[in-house]
Enzyme design. Structure first.
Site, PDB file in Angstrom:
ATOM      1  N   CYS A 150       0.810  -1.226   0.000  1.00  0.00           N
ATOM      2  CA  CYS A 150       0.000   0.000   0.000  1.00  0.00           C
ATOM      3  C   CYS A 150       0.843   1.276   0.000  1.00  0.00           C
ATOM      4  O   CYS A 150       0.299   2.382  -0.066  1.00  0.00           O
ATOM      5  CB  CYS A 150      -0.957  -0.023   1.186  1.00  0.00           C
ATOM      6  SG  CYS A 150      -1.849  -1.596   1.268  1.00  0.00           S
ATOM      7  N   HIS A 281      -2.883   7.590   6.494  1.00  0.00           N
ATOM      8  CA  HIS A 281      -3.106   6.320   5.805  1.00  0.00           C
ATOM      9  C   HIS A 281      -4.454   5.768   6.277  1.00  0.00           C
ATOM     10  O   HIS A 281      -5.239   5.294   5.469  1.00  0.00           O
ATOM     11  CB  HIS A 281      -1.961   5.358   6.111  1.00  0.00           C
ATOM     12  CG  HIS A 281      -2.028   4.088   5.323  1.00  0.00           C
ATOM     13  ND1 HIS A 281      -2.018   4.076   3.948  1.00  0.00           N
ATOM     14  CD2 HIS A 281      -2.135   2.787   5.704  1.00  0.00           C
ATOM     15  CE1 HIS A 281      -2.101   2.821   3.514  1.00  0.00           C
ATOM     16  NE2 HIS A 281      -2.182   2.024   4.560  1.00  0.00           N
ATOM     17  N   GLU A 292      -0.426   4.369  13.575  1.00  0.00           N
ATOM     18  CA  GLU A 292      -0.257   5.659  12.891  1.00  0.00           C
ATOM     19  C   GLU A 292      -0.436   6.822  13.871  1.00  0.00           C
ATOM     20  O   GLU A 292       0.304   7.811  13.824  1.00  0.00           O
ATOM     21  CB  GLU A 292      -1.234   5.789  11.724  1.00  0.00           C
ATOM     22  CG  GLU A 292      -1.002   7.066  10.910  1.00  0.00           C
ATOM     23  CD  GLU A 292      -1.762   7.107   9.598  1.00  0.00           C
ATOM     24  OE1 GLU A 292      -2.686   6.288   9.408  1.00  0.00           O
ATOM     25  OE2 GLU A 292      -1.428   7.960   8.759  1.00  0.00           O
ATOM     26  N   LYS A 316     -10.310   7.235   3.138  1.00  0.00           N
ATOM     27  CA  LYS A 316     -10.635   5.846   2.746  1.00  0.00           C
ATOM     28  C   LYS A 316     -12.105   5.462   2.991  1.00  0.00           C
ATOM     29  O   LYS A 316     -12.630   4.614   2.256  1.00  0.00           O
ATOM     30  CB  LYS A 316      -9.681   4.885   3.445  1.00  0.00           C
ATOM     31  CG  LYS A 316      -8.255   4.957   2.862  1.00  0.00           C
ATOM     32  CD  LYS A 316      -7.338   3.916   3.454  1.00  0.00           C
ATOM     33  CE  LYS A 316      -5.998   3.864   2.739  1.00  0.00           C
ATOM     34  NZ  LYS A 316      -5.123   5.026   2.960  1.00  0.00           N
ATOM     35  N   HIS A 321      -9.919   1.610   0.282  1.00  0.00           N
ATOM     36  CA  HIS A 321      -8.459   1.494   0.311  1.00  0.00           C
ATOM     37  C   HIS A 321      -8.013   1.026  -1.071  1.00  0.00           C
ATOM     38  O   HIS A 321      -8.333  -0.083  -1.492  1.00  0.00           O
ATOM     39  CB  HIS A 321      -8.043   0.491   1.391  1.00  0.00           C
ATOM     40  CG  HIS A 321      -6.561   0.434   1.627  1.00  0.00           C
ATOM     41  ND1 HIS A 321      -5.641   1.070   0.815  1.00  0.00           N
ATOM     42  CD2 HIS A 321      -5.841  -0.187   2.600  1.00  0.00           C
ATOM     43  CE1 HIS A 321      -4.427   0.836   1.276  1.00  0.00           C
ATOM     44  NE2 HIS A 321      -4.514   0.083   2.360  1.00  0.00           N
ATOM     45  N   PHE A 379       2.086  -3.632   3.726  1.00  0.00           N
ATOM     46  CA  PHE A 379       2.611  -4.954   4.083  1.00  0.00           C
ATOM     47  C   PHE A 379       4.132  -4.973   3.971  1.00  0.00           C
ATOM     48  O   PHE A 379       4.701  -4.296   3.119  1.00  0.00           O
ATOM     49  CB  PHE A 379       2.091  -5.993   3.086  1.00  0.00           C
ATOM     50  CG  PHE A 379       0.774  -6.591   3.424  1.00  0.00           C
ATOM     51  CD1 PHE A 379       0.013  -6.124   4.467  1.00  0.00           C
ATOM     52  CD2 PHE A 379       0.289  -7.653   2.686  1.00  0.00           C
ATOM     53  CE1 PHE A 379      -1.203  -6.682   4.758  1.00  0.00           C
ATOM     54  CE2 PHE A 379      -0.929  -8.224   2.967  1.00  0.00           C
ATOM     55  CZ  PHE A 379      -1.678  -7.741   4.006  1.00  0.00           C
TER      56      PHE A 379
END
Lengths: 392, 342
Positions: A150, A281, A292, A316, A321, A379
């Site tokens: 991502c 994010h 975060e 999002k 996402h 990831f």
């Protein structure tokens, strides 16, 4: 800039809906989602088949069609690419032409390998969409395709920024893309990351993410080069930071050290500007948002109550996402926030989470911003942060 | 340009684990039955025993390269992974589950280990690499592009040093497809990994026992449908950056079949020995060339044999490694003996 999301085609169409706090999340139709924990997604429902001149449209993956449409929009706005100008193409994607891959694998299983259409595999390869862009737009130069989950397209933009700053290129096409596929959906479902209800980043009762699909493309240009030709300049990229968690393949470092390092590096790169907005994010998974929030607090805490005064939101819940496209699409919409002086809302936020002590933008509002930061994490412990500032 | 040294190398191939097996196989011209690899580094395997083969190969090669450079602690190190196809076997298994079994039972490990950045992500975890970690995707050129990206990171001070790794695993479906796409190539598909650690010359530690080489030039270029022209541009760019003429090059190494680029310079290919492993083949070429430049390494006799009819090139100072794809993507890199000048 060029953009396609579930909100529609084009920067203006997307920005108007983002400003209004609209969500285009709905029941998934691309495949049968009924066996899964969650059934919601943010799909692109308009016709996105791209007219092509130098490619065979029928052989292109949906990802290539989306990319071609968005690049066409971006180049149209920039009015730039002419024969003889070498460009650097820097793209990010998680899984490339995965819909073609799914179709091929299904045919292999159902018909046997000798009867499966191997032509499907060509645009399955994650770098082939870049090759298609070179062919369709008769580009010359070089390309790099990042696949850092991502954080892919944030890294793609950051790398292009670095190459222009170092003088190797005057012009870059940078961004990212990913399409809705059952492969990805089933994967996130297996990780218990997909929510069965609405997506609510940083809310105490958040239950996971909603997947989306889309593409975001930015034309980056050396500032003097752009000024000489009287180009419309939206903003400047002033900083990029990147760091790794070295912690776990699918779980973020709970302390947010990697994310904090990426943000700190971007701030240093940018000369420590006054950040007026953070585009988080904000996936709405329990662990990402907590991590975060800790990382933002570590980097930006004002010291009074340990909290952060800078407005923060995640878009999002509105468009899902977008995985490899997330960094680029969110960069574009953040740039619009900078240009238009409007903070996008973090919709669906109802119950504050005391562990995420951030200044969440619950309702969109006007605000004069001189610089903003956009986060992307993925990831494998990938962390990237980009800083955009008004053009001086 | 910051002067960069190749300070560590690592490899796993059908010839075995370690660059010494790679060098021995190519030196002797011993054809190795291409994949699957039966041997891996046991110490590395323990930490990622549930990962895909491509990740095991990447980790094995990275471990050797890090050990080879004689440095401990890699927090400020970057890791760039070059991949062509990725974890195809895990991906195929996951697809199979979705088509034939209860979808909601799909394994999370199959998914997370099949993503294209799984080799890099796992390697960063195992070796505690906290700098920039990238996975970039492409064909044979991607090994050189990964080195270019690493060089950029060091030049722009985003990392003190960088490890570049390319890895691939064999897969029945992909072998079938590639053979059908290009039947004339008659390739024997292979698998494995190669890794290279680079760092600025002035920061090299004296404990590294083998002076390998420096990276003096590189370039990549894409012209759709014109691989030959793109390659010429890439080679010209690399020579220009290195401030060299074509005649300064001692040996060229490539799997791209072209007869006209270097008429006076021997061009070697090792894919007959090691099989065709996509981007990894280019990385193996770079590793073997780096060892040849280093002097005293076992691969030198192979280069010497290739040089027999070119008496004027009694000593190799500069080696060019290049790669190109039919779609028009090309890249080139020049490695030079430490102390060699243009």
């Amino acid at each position: 800039m060029g953009i396609i999301t579930s909100h529609g085609v084009g920067v203006e169409a997307n920005w108007e809906k983002i400003k209004a706090g609209e969500s285009s999340v709905g029941e998934i139709t691309t495949f049968d989602a009924s066996p899964y924990r969650g059934r919601l997604g943010a799909e692109i429902r308009c016709d996105t088949s791209a007219p092509v001149s130098h490619l065979r449209a029928g052989r292109l993956d949906r990802a290539s069609h989306l990319l071609i449409c968005a690049v066409r929009e971006a180049l149209g706005v920039a009015g730039l690419i002419k024969p003889g100008i070498d460009v650097f193409l820097s793209l990010g994607t998680t899984l490339g032409g995965m819909l073609s891959g799914e179709a091929f694998h299904r045919e292999v299983i159902e018909k046997g390998i000798s009867r499966a259409r191997i032509s499907k595999t060509l645009d399955y390869l994650a770098h082939y969409q870049a090759v298609n862009l070179f062919k369709e737009f008769a580009l010359t130069g070089d390309y790099t395709v990042f696949s850092d989950a991502c954080a892919s397209s944030a890294n793609a933009i950051g790398h292009a920024f670095g190459l222009i700053a170092s003088g190797r290129y005057d012009v870059a096409i940078a961004g990212g893309y990913d399409t809705m596929s059952e492969f990805t959906f089933a994967g996130f479902n297996s990780l218990m990351a997909i929510t069965p209800e609405i997506c609510r980043p940083f809310d105490k009762n958040r239950t996971g993410l909603v997947l989306g699909e889309g593409v975001g493309i930015l034309i980056l240009e050396e500032l003097d080069h752009a000024m000489r030709r009287n180009a419309r300049v939206y903003c400047e990229i002033t900083g990029y930071g990147v760091a790794s968690d070295a912690y776990h393949m699918t779980s973020p470092d709970p302390d947010g050290k990697g994310a904090a390092n990426a943000m700190a590096m971007a701030l240093k790169d940018s000369g420590f500007p006054d950040i007026g907005y953070i585009n988080a994010h904000g996936t709405a998974t329990k662990y990402n948002d907590l991590m975060e929030a800790r990382a933002i607090t570590k980097v930006f805490s004002s010291g009074n109550n340990g909290g952060v005064d800078i407005p923060v939101s995640s878009i999002k819940p509105m468009i899902g996402h977008l995985l490899g496209a997330a960094g680029a699409v969110e960069a574009i919409l953040s740039i619009m926030a900078l240009v238009e002086g409007w903070l996008p809302p973090n919709i669906n936020y109802v119950t504050p989470d005391p562990d995420c002590n951030l200044n969440i933008v619950t309702v969109g509002r006007e605000a004069k911003i001189r610089a903003l930061l956009s986060n992307s994490f993925g990831f494998g412990g990938s962390n990237a942060a980009l800083i955009f500032g008004e053009c001086r | 340009m910051t002067r960069l040294a190749v300070a560590g190398v690592g490899a796993i191939s059908p010839a075995g684990v370690g660059v010494s097996t790679l060098a021995e196989a190519t030196t002797l011209g011993r054809c190795v039955a291409a994949g699957p690899i039966s041997e891996t580094n046991v110490a590395v395997l323990k930490k990622i025993r549930r990962s895909a083969a491509i990740t095991l190969y990447a980790a094995t090669a990275v471990e050797e390269a890090l050990r080879d450079c004689g440095v401990s602690g890699f927090a400020d190190c970057a890791l760039i992974s070059g991949v062509t196809n990725g974890a195809l076997n895990f991906s195929a298994d996951f697809h199979h589950t979705l088509v034939t079994e209860a979808k909601e039972t799909a394994s999370p490990t199959l998914f997370s280990e099949s993503v294209l950045n799984a080799p890099a992500g796992n390697a960063s975890i195992i070796f505690n690499i906290r700098g920039p970690v990238y996975s970039i995707i492409g064909g044979q050129s991607i090994a050189i592009k990964a080195l270019m990206l690493a060089a950029t990171l060091i030049e722009t001070r985003r990392a003190q040093r960088a490890i570049v790794v390319c890895a691939e695993e064999r897969n029945e479906l992909s072998s079938f497809c590639y053979s059908r796409f290009n039947p004339k190539a008659a390739r024997v598909f292979s698998e494995g990994a190669g890794a290279l650690l680079i760092e600025p010359v002035d920061e090299r530690r004296p404990i590294n026992p083998v002076e390998l080489c420096t990276i003096t030039g590189y370039a990549a270029y894409t012209i759709p449908g014109s691989p030959h022209l793109a390659l010429q541009r890439a080679i010209d760019g690399a020579l220009s950056m290195a401030d060299l003429e074509a005649a300064d090059i001692g040996v060229a190494v490539s799997d791209y079949k072209t007869a006209t680029l270097f008429r006076e310079i021997p061009t070697l290919s090792f894919s007959d020995c090691l099989g065709y492993a996509f981007c990894v083949s280019t990385m193996w070429n770079i590793i073997l060339a780096a060892m040849a430049c280093g002097g005293g390494c076992p691969v030198n006799p192979l280069f010497a044999a290739g040089l027999k009819k070119y008496a004027k090139h009694s000593e190799i100072n500069h080696v060019i490694i290049y790669a190109a794809e039919e779609d028009g993507d090309a890249s080139a890199i020049i490695l030079s003996r430490v102390g060699a000048s243009s």
